[in-house]
Design an enzyme around this catalytic site. Structure first.
Site, PDB file in Angstrom:
ATOM      1  N   SER A 198      -2.720 -12.314   2.882  1.00  0.00           N
ATOM      2  CA  SER A 198      -3.027 -12.110   1.577  1.00  0.00           C
ATOM      3  C   SER A 198      -1.802 -12.393   0.598  1.00  0.00           C
ATOM      4  O   SER A 198      -2.166 -13.406  -0.426  1.00  0.00           O
ATOM      5  CB  SER A 198      -3.513 -11.151   1.218  1.00  0.00           C
ATOM      6  OG  SER A 198      -2.482  -9.716   1.386  1.00  0.00           O
ATOM      7  N   LYS A 246       0.836  -1.243   0.183  1.00  0.00           N
ATOM      8  CA  LYS A 246       0.406   0.135  -0.370  1.00  0.00           C
ATOM      9  C   LYS A 246       0.520   1.369  -0.192  1.00  0.00           C
ATOM     10  O   LYS A 246       0.477   2.630  -0.181  1.00  0.00           O
ATOM     11  CB  LYS A 246      -1.029   0.487   0.791  1.00  0.00           C
ATOM     12  CG  LYS A 246      -1.999  -0.861   1.157  1.00  0.00           C
ATOM     13  CD  LYS A 246      -2.828  -1.155  -0.096  1.00  0.00           C
ATOM     14  CE  LYS A 246      -3.799   0.061   0.123  1.00  0.00           C
ATOM     15  NZ  LYS A 246      -5.179  -0.929  -1.166  1.00  0.00           N
TER      16      LYS A 246
HETATM   17  C1  PLP Z   1      -2.297  -7.020   3.776  1.00  0.00           C
HETATM   18  C2  PLP Z   1      -2.711  -6.563   1.846  1.00  0.00           C
HETATM   19  N1  PLP Z   1      -2.706  -7.240   0.603  1.00  0.00           N
HETATM   20  C3  PLP Z   1      -3.672  -7.205  -0.366  1.00  0.00           C
HETATM   21  C4  PLP Z   1      -4.501  -6.130  -0.374  1.00  0.00           C
HETATM   22  C5  PLP Z   1      -4.959  -5.368  -1.619  1.00  0.00           C
HETATM   23  O1  PLP Z   1      -4.641  -4.444  -1.927  1.00  0.00           O
HETATM   24  P1  PLP Z   1      -5.519  -3.369  -2.916  1.00  0.00           P
HETATM   25  O2  PLP Z   1      -6.070  -2.547  -2.164  1.00  0.00           O
HETATM   26  O3  PLP Z   1      -4.498  -2.804  -3.867  1.00  0.00           O
HETATM   27  O4  PLP Z   1      -6.604  -4.013  -3.585  1.00  0.00           O
HETATM   28  C6  PLP Z   1      -4.001  -5.107   0.614  1.00  0.00           C
HETATM   29  C7  PLP Z   1      -5.112  -3.651   1.253  1.00  0.00           C
HETATM   30  O5  PLP Z   1      -4.899  -3.259   1.679  1.00  0.00           O
HETATM   31  C8  PLP Z   1      -3.881  -5.498   2.235  1.00  0.00           C
HETATM   32  O6  PLP Z   1      -3.512  -4.658   3.317  1.00  0.00           O
END
Ligand code: PLP
Length: 309
Positions: free
Chosen positions: A275, A43
């Site tokens: 994630s 981010k």
């Molecule tokens: C741990 C984590 N993975 C993935 C994402 C996904 O990112 P995006 O907002 O660009 O879809 C976020 C977004 O906050 C996140 O905190």
């Protein structure tokens, strides 16, 4: 001397690492090490882009307050950018997010406002929980005359990923890439990179990653809104979603994310969040599905550091 003028210079240009131990084949998984950036997550890129754009067009005056709702990572990215550029930062955070995130944000000088959960539970934040935190952020921004980042509606996030993350992946693979796989929060990462890569090669396969049972991008009803993929899978199609950039959705269970997270740490030395682990799990499944050539290269993203959980 080769110097970065500030922490802003540490955002972007992350290494692309091969994951050959955890996925020896078929094909190869390569992953952007986004956890290496100063805020510890992907981010940072969107945070810098949104704040710089707001300063450039006058929505954010020098020294004015920045306000945002966050699951922790956007807040950390904003804390880095606001510290470097001299803006106070207020973040609203659902209490369901890990306490480590709140500690980091406070340690970086942000004012953290906790928001009660609507229907989630600790460690499992739902779309309704996030919406409640967003309402509070908007209220605070209005009351204090601050700049409300509004990440779900800020187009600069996707553009930043198209122009930096996506361009970097294309350059770092020398164009030898067949697919892109990523989980979706605001969608900025998935959409931006997909746009950049499909511009280079329209047939390149782009797969979104969704928590099993919370798969609106796949068009399925939500049967399990709570899951461990913090920061993603909010049970809604993001406002600026571009369906034509997604070729398929791959779902990952909590158990799979836990197992791949542990394997990434113990077999690759990469201690990342859920994630990122789900992304690698999905990339491996795609390569094993037979849908791609045996020597295909799949790129994904290690979204954040495991130290945040
Ligand atoms: C741990 C984590 N993975 C993935 C994402 C996904 O990112 P995006 O907002 O660009 O879809 C976020 C977004 O906050 C996140 O905190």
């Amino acid at each position: 001397m080769t110097l970065c003028g500030s922490a802003l210079g540490l955002i972007g240009r992350t290494p692309l690492t091969a994951l050959d131990r955890i996925h020896p084949g078929p094909g190869r998984i390569v992953a952007k090490a986004e956890f290496l950036m100063p805020g510890g997550s992907v981010k940072d890129r969107a945070a810098r882009a949104i704040v710089e754009a707001a300063r450039a067009d006058g929505r954010l005056a020098p020294g004015a307050t920045v306000v945002e709702m966050t699951s922790g990572n956007m807040g950390a990215g904003l804390a880095v950018v606001c510290a470097a550029l001299g803006h106070p930062l207020v973040v609203t955070l659902s209490v369901g997010n890990s306490p480590a995130r709140a500690r980091m944000l406070e340690g970086m000088g942000a004012e953290v406002v906790f928001v009660d959960q609507v229907d989630g539970q600790p460690g499992q934040v739902t779309g309704a929980d996030v919406a409640a935190a967003a309402v509070e952020a908007k209220r605070i921004a209005q009351a204090r005359g601050g700049f409300y980042v509004d990440q779900f509606y800020a187009g600069e996030g996707m553009a930043a990923h198209r122009d930096t993350t996506g361009a970097e992946i294309w350059e770092q693979t020398g164009g030898r890439i067949d697919a892109w796989v990523a989980a979706v929060g605001t969608g900025a990462t998935f959409l931006g990179v997909a746009a950049a890569l499909k511009h280079e090669r329209p047939t390149l396969l782009c797969a979104a990653v969704e928590p099993r049972g919370s798969e609106p991008l796949a068009g399925k009803p939500i049967t399990k809104p709570k899951h461990v993929l913090q920061g993603t899978g909010y049970g809604l199609v993001p406002p600026h979603w571009q369906a034509e950039l997604m070729d398929l959705s791959i779902s990952v269970t909590d158990e799979e994310a836990e197992r791949w997270r542990r394997d990434l740490a113990c077999r690759e030395g990469l201690y990342v969040g859920y994630s990122g682990a789900a992304n690698v799990c999905a990339a491996s499944r795609l390569l094993k599905s037979g849908r791609l050539a045996k020597d295909a290269v799949v790129a994904t993203v290690l979204c954040d550091t495991g130290l945040k959980y």
